[in-house]
Design a protein around this motif. Structure first.
Motif, PDB file in Angstrom:
ATOM      1  N   TYR A  68      -5.786   9.138  -4.101  1.00  0.00           N
ATOM      2  CA  TYR A  68      -6.254   7.793  -3.777  1.00  0.00           C
ATOM      3  C   TYR A  68      -6.263   7.613  -2.270  1.00  0.00           C
ATOM      4  O   TYR A  68      -5.279   7.883  -1.599  1.00  0.00           O
ATOM      5  N   TYR A 116      -5.594  12.333  -9.871  1.00  0.00           N
ATOM      6  CA  TYR A 116      -6.467  11.817  -8.814  1.00  0.00           C
ATOM      7  C   TYR A 116      -5.724  11.682  -7.499  1.00  0.00           C
ATOM      8  O   TYR A 116      -4.495  11.571  -7.463  1.00  0.00           O
ATOM      9  N   ARG A 123      -8.615   0.456  -9.041  1.00  0.00           N
ATOM     10  CA  ARG A 123      -7.173   0.384  -9.282  1.00  0.00           C
ATOM     11  C   ARG A 123      -6.835   0.521 -10.762  1.00  0.00           C
ATOM     12  O   ARG A 123      -5.754   0.979 -11.112  1.00  0.00           O
ATOM     13  N   LEU A 153       0.985   3.967  -2.996  1.00  0.00           N
ATOM     14  CA  LEU A 153       0.763   5.393  -2.741  1.00  0.00           C
ATOM     15  C   LEU A 153       1.789   6.226  -3.517  1.00  0.00           C
ATOM     16  O   LEU A 153       1.435   7.209  -4.181  1.00  0.00           O
ATOM     17  N   PHE A 191      -6.700   4.715   0.557  1.00  0.00           N
ATOM     18  CA  PHE A 191      -6.686   3.255   0.662  1.00  0.00           C
ATOM     19  C   PHE A 191      -7.573   2.765   1.811  1.00  0.00           C
ATOM     20  O   PHE A 191      -8.046   3.551   2.622  1.00  0.00           O
ATOM     21  N   MET A 237       0.818  -1.211   0.000  1.00  0.00           N
ATOM     22  CA  MET A 237       0.000   0.000   0.000  1.00  0.00           C
ATOM     23  C   MET A 237       0.856   1.267   0.000  1.00  0.00           C
ATOM     24  O   MET A 237       0.566   2.223  -0.708  1.00  0.00           O
ATOM     25  N   THR A 252       0.876   6.356  -7.098  1.00  0.00           N
ATOM     26  CA  THR A 252      -0.207   7.277  -7.456  1.00  0.00           C
ATOM     27  C   THR A 252       0.310   8.717  -7.551  1.00  0.00           C
ATOM     28  O   THR A 252      -0.269   9.524  -8.254  1.00  0.00           O
ATOM     29  N   TYR A 253       1.400   9.013  -6.829  1.00  0.00           N
ATOM     30  CA  TYR A 253       1.972  10.361  -6.910  1.00  0.00           C
ATOM     31  C   TYR A 253       2.933  10.503  -8.084  1.00  0.00           C
ATOM     32  O   TYR A 253       3.533  11.550  -8.258  1.00  0.00           O
ATOM     33  N   ARG A 269      -4.414  14.090   2.919  1.00  0.00           N
ATOM     34  CA  ARG A 269      -3.244  13.878   2.073  1.00  0.00           C
ATOM     35  C   ARG A 269      -3.665  13.742   0.600  1.00  0.00           C
ATOM     36  O   ARG A 269      -2.997  14.260  -0.292  1.00  0.00           O
TER      37      ARG A 269
END
Lengths: 292, 260
Positions: free
Chosen positions: B84, B82, B53, A190, B86, A186, A193-194, B151
């Motif tokens: 995300y 976007y 995802r 993360l 979790f 995870m 995604t950045y 965040r």
């Protein structure tokens, strides 16, 4: 106060047991020689006198604890630290090689781990060699390293430090590979995604996540470094260091000196491992870890 | 539809596993417009998380097409389209709350002064002002998840992808966060994709509810909510709410045999 008592009581009980067994062993091992001495000089000591004599020989087969303690005390506190009979002096010689080798080993271990985690080829090719390197007995390698380096004019601190390096890079490399790979999926997702770069993922996620692993492996590595430095002092007939004390002691049957050197080595090891442990705890506290 | 935030057409994704292929998504057609709040609901294995995802470019589809903001998911990800959220808060334990919110901003190279301003603004948005210097373990689970929403909001992406963000929280905290999320949605005008297991949560939050079912993962019903955008908690006792919830439940039952 009670917690202090309950923490130390078991340790002290074990210590007392070890000392008791040690005394029994000293009597048993030193008695035949003492009997021999007494017979030759025609003496007939009482039972108690005989026991005392087995504990006060100059070169006993197994020195009694109080003889070792007296020797350590004498050679640590009653001698100038620069004297070559001082344990402080010999410990310092070994310590300097240990610290240099530990620094090299830690740096090398981290470097290898970073390579293994980031380069697939290294992951496949390097690890078997690293593991193989540790299966070679260090006692066989050490004299070769010392002799080869002496032939090219490198003597003293560096060869000993290199043997320390050889032993200490391994736990750090293995520990840091695990540490740098410890972030959960995870946390890595993360970063993805950045659209974070590999360098950003490394510095902002992998490195901080690996810190506990680094300190755990450094604890093993510093103890291994000390062993490496001592082993490095054996084949050269080194004039100084804990290893040379061990060697000299065995040449001249100075068993008390051997045990004193062993104690000095253990004390150095305990101090080094404690310092790393403390540094680890302080670092984790600074990184916001929940107090244990 | 032009200007769709997400447009999927005949989208499929088959995972190769040791037990043979698993069809996580099959023939998914879906369009999500700007400003919508879309919930994905269905039993485990229905592909709702997988679909999220795929939007996020964390999984690659094996059939069909999908666009995010009119581009491929990869381009959208690289354009930081976007945020995300979790299932777990996934805060970095060695960073304080404000440093956690700063993480995407640091990575995106935003100036220190701008970072401070955005941290202040997003923490205010999720009601965490005053907790800037705390470490994650010092916060409750609900507060941690709010920090992780902050965040995701910090870099002002127009699309928010949330994967069962409140799944691990108790019902009371969840109700409270649902209310806050609606306020936040109204204030920020973002498009939100929200995966959930909970029928009341899906109905309460959404403008559109996507009902999914497993083996293969597919969309069985898309419900446009008739509830107004302004939703007090009491709306959950209204007949309209219950009617939508009933349709969701029917959809879930139809798409899934509970015998196997």
């Amino acid at each position: 106060m009670t917690s202090l008592h309950s923490r130390f009581a078991p340790v002290l009980a074990v210590l007392a047991a070890i000392v008791a067994i040690w005394y029994l062993g000293a009597y048993a091992l030193n008695a035949p020689f003492q009997r021999d001495l007494d017979r030759r000089s025609g003496e007939t000591p009482t039972a108690w006198e005989f026991v005392v004599r087995t504990m006060t020989q100059a070169k006993p087969t197994l020195p009694a604890p109080h003889q070792v303690v007296a020797n350590v005390y004498e050679n640590t506190f009653l001698r100038k630290p620069t004297s070559n009979r001082s344990l402080v002096y010999h410990s310092w010689v070994t310590l300097s090689a240990t610290l240099l080798g530990f620094a090299f080993g830690t740096a090398l271990g981290i470097l290898i781990a970073v390579g293994i985690v980031h380069v697939t080829t290294l992951d496949r090719s390097l690890m078997p060699w690293i593991i193989a390197s540790q299966t070679i007995p260090i006692l066989a390698i050490a004299p070769m390293v010392i002799v080869v380096l002496a032939a090219v004019g490198i003597t003293g601190l560096i060869p000993k430090a290199l043997i320390s390096t050889y032993l200490s890079f391994f736990p750090v490399a293995v520990g840091m590979v695990k540490g740098l790979r410890s972030p959960e999926a995870m946390h890595l997702d993360l970063m993805r995604t950045y659209h974070a770069s590999r360098a950003q993922t490394f510095w902002k996620l992998r490195v901080p996540a690996s810190v506990p692993f680094l300190f755990a492996s450094m604890k093993v590595a510093i103890a291994a470094s000390l062993v490496g430095a001592i082993v490095g002092e054996l084949p050269t007939g080194a004039v100084a260091g804990i290893g040379s004390r061990l060697l000299n002691g065995s040449y001249y049957s100075q068993t008390i000196d051997i045990f004193a050197a062993l104690i000095a080595g253990s004390v150095v090891a305990i101090i080094l491992v404690s310092i790393i442990g403390l540094a680890g705890r302080l670092t984790e506290k600074a990184m916001g870890a929940r107090p244990a | 539809m032009t200007g769709a935030v997400v447009a999927a057409s005949r989208l499929g994704l088959t995972f190769r596993t040791n037990d043979g292929p698993v069809e996580a998504l099959s023939n998914v057609d879906l369009t999500i417009g700007k400003g919508e709040f879309v919930s994905f609901i269905g039993p485990s294995g229905c592909g709702k998380t997988t679909f999220l995802r795929v939007i996020a470019d964390l999984e690659q589809p094996t059939a069909g097409t999908i666009t995010v903001n009119g581009m491929s998911p990869e381009m959208a990800r690289k354009a930081r389209a976007y945020g995300y959220v979790f299932q777990a808060a996934a805060l970095y334990p060695w960073r304080t709350i404000e440093r956690n919110v700063a993480l995407p901003l640091e990575i995106m190279g935003i100036s220190k002064s701008e970072q401070a301003e955005r941290i202040r603004r997003t923490l205010d948005l999720v009601n965490l002002t005053g907790f800037e210097k705390k470490y994650p373990w010092q916060l409750s689970g609900g507060m941690q998840q709010r920090a992780s929403i902050a965040r995701a909001l910090a870099f002002d992406a127009d699309l928010l992808l949330m994967d069962e963000p409140f799944g691990a929280l108790d019902e009371i905290v969840r109700d409270h966060l649902n209310e806050q999320l609606l306020v936040l949605w109204a204030r920020t005008q973002k498009t939100i994709c929200f995966v959930t297991h909970s029928i009341p949560e899906a109905v309460y939050l959404s403008t559109k509810i996507v009902v999914m079912s497993p083996r293969p993962g597919r969309v069985t019903d898309v419900i446009e909510s008739t509830l107004p955008r302004e939703r007090p908690l009491e709306i959950r006792e209204s007949p309209e709410f219950l009617a939508i919830a009933h349709r969701v439940r029917e959809g879930l039952r139809a798409g899934h045999s509970y015998d196997d």
